[in-house]
Write a protein that holds these residues in place. Sequence first.
Motif, PDB file in Angstrom:
ATOM      1  N   GLN A 258      41.599   9.805  24.738  1.00 38.70           N
ATOM      2  CA  GLN A 258      42.439   9.602  23.548  1.00 38.70           C
ATOM      3  C   GLN A 258      41.921   8.458  22.677  1.00 38.70           C
ATOM      4  OE1 GLN A 258      44.453  11.088  21.828  1.00 38.70           O
ATOM      5  NE2 GLN A 258      46.101  12.116  22.969  1.00 38.70           N
ATOM      6  N   ARG A 261      36.951   9.422  19.057  1.00 39.76           N
ATOM      7  CA  ARG A 261      36.743  10.643  18.287  1.00 39.76           C
ATOM      8  C   ARG A 261      35.376  11.249  18.560  1.00 39.76           C
ATOM      9  NH1 ARG A 261      42.062  11.103  17.617  1.00 39.76           N
ATOM     10  NH2 ARG A 261      42.828  10.244  15.652  1.00 39.76           N
TER      11      ARG A 261
ATOM     12  N   PHE B 288      45.597   2.519  21.733  1.00 42.28           N
ATOM     13  CA  PHE B 288      45.653   3.705  20.879  1.00 42.28           C
ATOM     14  C   PHE B 288      46.911   4.487  21.201  1.00 42.28           C
ATOM     15  CE2 PHE B 288      44.881   8.160  19.921  1.00 42.28           C
ATOM     16  CZ  PHE B 288      44.358   8.099  18.640  1.00 42.28           C
ATOM     17  N   ALA B 290      48.641   7.980  20.436  1.00 39.72           N
ATOM     18  CA  ALA B 290      48.427   9.316  19.858  1.00 39.72           C
ATOM     19  C   ALA B 290      49.666   9.835  19.149  1.00 39.72           C
ATOM     20  CB  ALA B 290      47.996  10.296  20.954  1.00 39.72           C
ATOM     21  N   ASP B 292      51.203   8.030  16.834  1.00 38.86           N
ATOM     22  CA  ASP B 292      51.159   7.567  15.442  1.00 38.86           C
ATOM     23  C   ASP B 292      50.879   8.766  14.539  1.00 38.86           C
ATOM     24  OD1 ASP B 292      51.578   4.869  15.977  1.00 38.86           O
ATOM     25  OD2 ASP B 292      49.443   4.412  16.134  1.00 38.86           O
ATOM     26  N   ASP B 293      51.307   8.670  13.287  1.00 43.81           N
ATOM     27  CA  ASP B 293      51.024   9.808  12.412  1.00 43.81           C
ATOM     28  C   ASP B 293      49.515   9.941  12.251  1.00 43.81           C
ATOM     29  OD1 ASP B 293      50.804   8.789   9.123  1.00 43.81           O
ATOM     30  OD2 ASP B 293      51.377   7.408  10.727  1.00 43.81           O
ATOM     31  N   GLN B 294      49.077  11.183  12.128  1.00 41.65           N
ATOM     32  CA  GLN B 294      47.654  11.482  12.322  1.00 41.65           C
ATOM     33  C   GLN B 294      46.734  10.700  11.383  1.00 41.65           C
ATOM     34  OE1 GLN B 294      46.807  15.677  12.362  1.00 41.65           O
ATOM     35  NE2 GLN B 294      44.638  15.378  12.776  1.00 41.65           N
ATOM     36  N   ALA B 295      47.168  10.521  10.144  1.00 41.29           N
ATOM     37  CA  ALA B 295      46.297   9.843   9.174  1.00 41.29           C
ATOM     38  C   ALA B 295      46.129   8.361   9.479  1.00 41.29           C
ATOM     39  CB  ALA B 295      46.855  10.026   7.770  1.00 41.29           C
ATOM     40  N   ALA B 296      47.012   7.821  10.308  1.00 42.35           N
ATOM     41  CA  ALA B 296      47.003   6.373  10.544  1.00 42.35           C
ATOM     42  C   ALA B 296      46.700   6.027  11.989  1.00 42.35           C
ATOM     43  CB  ALA B 296      48.347   5.780  10.125  1.00 42.35           C
ATOM     44  N   GLN B 297      46.151   6.983  12.725  1.00 47.08           N
ATOM     45  CA  GLN B 297      45.807   6.702  14.118  1.00 47.08           C
ATOM     46  C   GLN B 297      44.532   5.888  14.227  1.00 47.08           C
ATOM     47  OE1 GLN B 297      45.513  10.350  16.293  1.00 47.08           O
ATOM     48  NE2 GLN B 297      47.704  10.767  16.224  1.00 47.08           N
ATOM     49  N   GLY B 298      44.526   4.988  15.177  1.00 45.05           N
ATOM     50  CA  GLY B 298      43.312   4.222  15.440  1.00 45.05           C
ATOM     51  C   GLY B 298      43.608   3.209  16.527  1.00 45.05           C
ATOM     52  N   PHE B 299      42.565   2.762  17.196  1.00 44.71           N
ATOM     53  CA  PHE B 299      42.769   1.722  18.198  1.00 44.71           C
ATOM     54  C   PHE B 299      43.286   0.465  17.506  1.00 44.71           C
ATOM     55  CE2 PHE B 299      40.451   4.329  21.151  1.00 44.71           C
ATOM     56  CZ  PHE B 299      40.924   3.917  22.380  1.00 44.71           C
TER      57      PHE B 299
ATOM     58  N   PHE D 134      47.823   4.879   1.233  1.00 46.24           N
ATOM     59  CA  PHE D 134      48.768   4.065   2.004  1.00 46.24           C
ATOM     60  C   PHE D 134      49.587   3.155   1.077  1.00 46.24           C
ATOM     61  CE2 PHE D 134      46.650   3.995   6.497  1.00 46.24           C
ATOM     62  CZ  PHE D 134      46.862   5.352   6.602  1.00 46.24           C
ATOM     63  N   TYR D 287      43.948  -1.041   9.432  1.00 47.13           N
ATOM     64  CA  TYR D 287      45.316  -0.909   8.916  1.00 47.13           C
ATOM     65  C   TYR D 287      46.278  -1.596   9.868  1.00 47.13           C
ATOM     66  CZ  TYR D 287      49.824   1.446   8.127  1.00 47.13           C
ATOM     67  OH  TYR D 287      51.157   1.725   7.936  1.00 47.13           O
ATOM     68  N   ARG D 300      44.738  -1.502  13.231  1.00 48.08           N
ATOM     69  CA  ARG D 300      44.202  -0.240  13.760  1.00 48.08           C
ATOM     70  C   ARG D 300      42.862   0.038  13.092  1.00 48.08           C
ATOM     71  NH1 ARG D 300      49.450   3.701  12.750  1.00 48.08           N
ATOM     72  NH2 ARG D 300      51.008   2.230  13.547  1.00 48.08           N
ATOM     73  N   THR D 301      41.897   0.420  13.875  1.00 50.25           N
ATOM     74  CA  THR D 301      40.629   0.866  13.323  1.00 50.25           C
ATOM     75  C   THR D 301      40.698   2.378  13.180  1.00 50.25           C
ATOM     76  OG1 THR D 301      39.494  -0.971  14.394  1.00 50.25           O
ATOM     77  CG2 THR D 301      38.137   0.873  13.646  1.00 50.25           C
ATOM     78  N   ILE D 302      41.004   2.816  11.971  1.00 49.20           N
ATOM     79  CA  ILE D 302      41.129   4.257  11.729  1.00 49.20           C
ATOM     80  C   ILE D 302      39.754   4.819  11.405  1.00 49.20           C
ATOM     81  CG2 ILE D 302      42.176   6.028  10.279  1.00 49.20           C
ATOM     82  CD1 ILE D 302      44.389   4.001   9.624  1.00 49.20           C
ATOM     83  N   VAL D 308      42.919  15.312   8.014  1.00 50.72           N
ATOM     84  CA  VAL D 308      44.034  14.873   7.165  1.00 50.72           C
ATOM     85  C   VAL D 308      43.620  13.769   6.201  1.00 50.72           C
ATOM     86  CG1 VAL D 308      45.752  15.484   8.886  1.00 50.72           C
ATOM     87  CG2 VAL D 308      44.786  13.158   8.878  1.00 50.72           C
ATOM     88  N   HIS D 309      42.379  13.356   6.245  1.00 54.48           N
ATOM     89  CA  HIS D 309      41.931  12.253   5.394  1.00 54.48           C
ATOM     90  C   HIS D 309      41.289  12.765   4.101  1.00 54.48           C
ATOM     91  CE1 HIS D 309      41.785   9.775   9.312  1.00 54.48           C
ATOM     92  NE2 HIS D 309      42.885   9.497   8.657  1.00 54.48           N
TER      93      HIS D 309
END
Lengths: 382, 382, 382, 382
Positions: A258, A261, B288, B290, B292-299, D134, D287, D300-302, D308-309
């Motif tokens: 998870q 990417r 991380f 999962a 979170d809303d998809q556009a704003a996901q990230g570690f 955003f 973010y 977050r490192t997106i 979706v981006h």
Amino acid sequence: MGVAHTHAWRTAPRFFPMAAPPELALLVGRDEARTRAAADRLEIAEIETDWRRAVEREDIDVVDICTPGNTHAEIALAALAAGKHVLCEKPLANSVAEAEAMTAAAERAAARGVRTFCGFSYRRTPALALAKRFVEEGRLGEIRHVRAQYLQDWLSDADTPLNWRLEKDKAGSGALGDIGAHSVDAAQWVSGQLIEGVSAMLHTFVETRPLAGTAQGLGGSAEAGAPSGPVTVDDAAAFTARFDGGAIGVFEATRFAQGRRNANRLEINGSSGSIAFDFESMNTLEYFDARDDQAAQGFRTIQVTDAVHPYTDHWWPVGHGLGYGDLFVHQVADVVAALQADTAAHPDFAEALKVQRVLHAVEASARNASRYTSVDRPDSQD
Amino acid sequence: MGVAHTHAWRTAPRFFPMAAPPELALLVGRDEARTRAAADRLEIAEIETDWRRAVEREDIDVVDICTPGNTHAEIALAALAAGKHVLCEKPLANSVAEAEAMTAAAERAAARGVRTFCGFSYRRTPALALAKRFVEEGRLGEIRHVRAQYLQDWLSDADTPLNWRLEKDKAGSGALGDIGAHSVDAAQWVSGQLIEGVSAMLHTFVETRPLAGTAQGLGGSAEAGAPSGPVTVDDAAAFTARFDGGAIGVFEATRFAQGRRNANRLEINGSSGSIAFDFESMNTLEYFDARDDQAAQGFRTIQVTDAVHPYTDHWWPVGHGLGYGDLFVHQVADVVAALQADTAAHPDFAEALKVQRVLHAVEASARNASRYTSVDRPDSQD
Amino acid sequence: MGVAHTHAWRTAPRFFPMAAPPELALLVGRDEARTRAAADRLEIAEIETDWRRAVEREDIDVVDICTPGNTHAEIALAALAAGKHVLCEKPLANSVAEAEAMTAAAERAAARGVRTFCGFSYRRTPALALAKRFVEEGRLGEIRHVRAQYLQDWLSDADTPLNWRLEKDKAGSGALGDIGAHSVDAAQWVSGQLIEGVSAMLHTFVETRPLAGTAQGLGGSAEAGAPSGPVTVDDAAAFTARFDGGAIGVFEATRFAQGRRNANRLEINGSSGSIAFDFESMNTLEYFDARDDQAAQGFRTIQVTDAVHPYTDHWWPVGHGLGYGDLFVHQVADVVAALQADTAAHPDFAEALKVQRVLHAVEASARNASRYTSVDRPDSQD
Amino acid sequence: MGVAHTHAWRTAPRFFPMAAPPELALLVGRDEARTRAAADRLEIAEIETDWRRAVEREDIDVVDICTPGNTHAEIALAALAAGKHVLCEKPLANSVAEAEAMTAAAERAAARGVRTFCGFSYRRTPALALAKRFVEEGRLGEIRHVRAQYLQDWLSDADTPLNWRLEKDKAGSGALGDIGAHSVDAAQWVSGQLIEGVSAMLHTFVETRPLAGTAQGLGGSAEAGAPSGPVTVDDAAAFTARFDGGAIGVFEATRFAQGRRNANRLEINGSSGSIAFDFESMNTLEYFDARDDQAAQGFRTIQVTDAVHPYTDHWWPVGHGLGYGDLFVHQVADVVAALQADTAAHPDFAEALKVQRVLHAVEASARNASRYTSVDRPDSQD
């Protein structure tokens, strides 16, 4: 892959000078209507629905195979027999036997000046090519550790439907062949050492999945009672390895990490330095030089976008990075340069076969309680 | 270790409120002059040169064992028999048999209200404690992957002289027991799962080294012909593992990873999230989610220095990090809190024994061609 | 601050060898009961409620001033007059006039062997001390750019109640004096250049806040109609600067940078190299050497935890980092070493005054439409 | 730029579906032989050496201006008068007066359905486009801070020869117009606020440089006594700013930041979140969401490579990043989409003029002792 390859054949001559730019003569696909539509969009004049016609044509010099793995051998063998140069997508084949047949044919064809290439495109990443150069220059000294991870996460959701990549008869294997193959190739190529043996574990986390089309909603969550089918490949692969130059390796490939990417990572530690790479930051290479004065030692983040770096002198000013699609442009540039100079370009079928053999040994070890398994004699019990 | 522990016993009550602050009554060392000098510097009034005297004294409540591993069992058994609480440095012992004896004694002593603790100090890192909390809160969902690396580089130079950590009779094992033990403990503790079996490789890169005192110069480069001795432990350990909760693991421990000074790393991937930690950045945790809303996901890089985080509410304002030495302060705080509340504190001897058994299985597998080896029955061939 | 200082006085002699370890003789506080409680916890035998008594005592050698800024001058002047060495927290005073008086007194006292110190504790960060060493060694060449940011976020919520740090008569200034002062000191100290003039902007984002005690709930959200009061200091400060050695600088200090917990950052670019530091990663220094061969250039992440680095040889093995509290230990070690060797330690009052003058020029420029303002003649209009 | 644009016009229709793919009809250049060679390489059939011929032709719909800034106005005015849509490279012009004339002409042409576009290509970076989204979604709340740095290092060596970018009559300005313009545009576009006024400093570190062709050797080191010429533009620009929505800004542009290859950075802090971007890591956006639960907050490192981006759904699988050249493909896709739908695409000439006015105010402030200068009335003294 077809789009990426076509784009690359078009783009390469604009950035990499070529005596004779390649021409895209013919697009082959099984479905006529779809092939025609693709050819229109890709600006390719002619189409065929039978690949044999391409192989027969006198005016074709190079056959670029982007079909599923189970068809590679038949097409490549025919193309080589007809004297065509062949660029074949990875994996070379779905079995070692097929890969061996292809390699034998490639050796025969080579006597007539025919070249083969396998599409391990990550080798065309400037940062990885720089890592290889550093190893060859002796900067790392004696290599001890190879650490390769290929982490993706797109199967993490157990409700993601079945697809052909999860079915053994079509895909051959799961994470191992799909992404682990890239790690094995990069590890051997950059380190300059070949894997001698492995001790491996394969694992499937989600054993059944809803059939495609039966899942509901954006999240892919399946209705209770929806029809499902078995996953017949590995979800993850992990193995340790011994290299012929004395290094040891740790490999991991998964599509269940998870948040990762496309973390295609390679780290190599030697007696006098280290390199570390992660494709999620594809324009940089981490490099540690143990000969720096002690107070100033540290991993350097090299932006591999300078005129002195591999490939990048053909592109933008320093600091203006490249993208995934550009790797295929480099591949075409390398292939065309090799053909025009009549020299070898890496990797050819023989080199791709070596990757295939490692994957085979991994599967053999996993079946045999992870017992250490020789790449050369995967089925012996010594 | 003695300095770190003493410093911690002194410091803990200033930052962690305690009903009765601990008193450092007695310092025990074999050499009287050196022990006296240390006691003076550490402001401890009394010394002894025989640990048995400490164990006998009525006014001693807690025995803190910082001696080499081969002496742990004898001291701990005597202390427990005398009704003292015991904090023992890791590894619990140099063999599973000794660790089992210690654990059995701990269980008997527990009936009389006596507590045991083992010094896996990395558990006291706020970021790792937060990772464990996240797992317990279910944030990661079903855990699939555990990925633990402990990378150091201080043996990379083949001319670094021999020392006791490289001799099996003193150190027990090399990278495996020295640093790999920390990884095993952290992996089991944070994931909440125990390792069931392993497939392992141990390797020694540099088989002989100059004897200490014979090397020349700053670089430690040995004169030609200088006397040398054999390295009898592993320089590096690598193994795959299966956990009792369904996760799979990959572990690596080495002191040959140039540029990695103390990269004690742990990553866990679950169905709904991941955590990643590296002690080289000890005040942060990567997380991380999962969901979170998809556009704003990230570690997320969490600075684990906030009032809501483990331990850190006792220290500085947010963003003002802690150091390695503070982990021992946390350990003392946890031990004293447990003793004063008469509750358990982790890890006790029984939990430390579980780590020991994994290390034992690793060694057994490595001797047996990396064959998958059960932690419970390491010597069976099934 | 009192806790941090006391902890440091206790801890320093255990890690930094001292001919005569300091003794904590006396704790002074205004409230007797609270001072007694603190002294008990901090293990200090005696207390006073009037600082004049401390200054009078013959057995006191050093006075450590941790009171609010508006009291610094009076205490320091009395202590210096009495022949005590003084360590004064930053900022040296709340006005340039007071700071000048203190510096004049310090110069007079110096003739009698009395030393002064100001508590710019970030100088004790090993990574910043290493940066200064690199500049002094000429590694950066001619310095062109100084880039300093001090970013915090604890005032981002407009409902956070008023506190004394937001009232001009108590705090002197807002982000500028609280955290911007650290940036100014670090920039001048590391670069070896003094700021000659500035062009500045001060800004207050949230002009009124609820009074403390009137806010409701965990989020600090104020009830409608709750009593509020004015914020009379700057929420943020930003200024450009010219240095006497030819460099130009950009500074920013704020407590409204969401997500930046304690990002005390300094970057310096010279003709042959650069350094970059962020306190959120306090154990590392980024260093770029333009003399590295071109293909291998990149910022190095130096883990400043090695025996060759400032301070760190007294602590743990390489890779085992320090924390915020340890900076105060270094400060004590430096102060004691200076006193025992009868040498200067940086920064003394004269050096701290230079920071004060820069802050004064910043305020003058901000009042004057950001016009460039000389540090030496802040009120002239040339 | 010409290569990047041509490549983009060719590539865009392959990845972004278009009703009618653009045709590259004509390449215009002053030198016939070189223009012919370029056209051959770029596969453009026709050439002209006088741009007026292009503007006259009936079959030309769009004029793409990639010439130096001092020629933009004349060409654009003629093209608009002839009813051609115009895409003009940045900066729009070398003076506000010219930019105003172009904008007036654009407004007149708009009445006839003619569109204008200015090539601020960094807006096409998916991560910056996501940052803007955003902000528009309100994720950041009330915006307080805008922090923009554009750091390069290619002029750090004082022996690098003069070139046209260092001469005011050709380049207009130095770092300010070349790279600072990108920061101003990105800051205004992403934040949704316009700059009202600035306080600025411009500086030239190296005032004379060897003439091109006279320098010796790889390092560009000039022979003693080699002819040299004056640098007539700024080497670095720094300014603070106030935005019309209440935010304050800090900007810095330089080509002397050793080790920063192309660090085009933007950070925005709002009351409920922050974003941070650095083009050296162009595929990621940092973010921070202050509404995350407190224990799990962190930047977050997106990886902005998901379906979706912005833009990325047209390219590769998630995690497979884009490169600098792809930004121009996005620009073409946006321009063509706007033309085919007959809607506006950002930025048009009017929007580019706003950037020009900010640069003008920066220069005015710098000439006026950094005094705060209104963008609307840069020459008033209020």
